[in-house]
Design a protein around this motif. Structure first.
Motif: not given
Length: 75
Positions: A9-29
């Motif tokens: 977010x500190x970068x100029x024109x920051x992209x959205x960031x998608x985190x997939x398969x988050x450890x400790x959460x159900x598959x697909x979270x």
């Protein structure tokens, strides 16, 4: 996730960031960060054109937040 999202977010024109398969959460979270951190994405979120004037976007967002009520998931 939070540290990485903040760093991006500190970068100029920051992209959205998608985190997939988050450890400790159900598959697909998934977690999306920065979905409205650009004027174009905020315009689309509020139902306007991605090329809308920034003041129109801010007004639309402000109007939406006047009536917004958080959902009560899990209750």
């Amino acid at each position: 996730m939070g540290t990485l999202a903040e760093a991006v977010n500190e970068r100029p024109n920051p992209p959205a960031v998608l985190f997939q398969d988050v450890s400790g959460y159900p598959q697909g979270f998934r977690v999306l960060s920065g979905s409205t951190n650009s004027m174009k994405r905020l315009a689309i979120y509020t139902g306007l054109s991605g090329s809308a004037h920034p003041l129109d976007v801010v007004r639309a967002y402000r109007d939406r937040m006047k009536t917004h009520r958080p959902s009560r998931r899990g209750s």
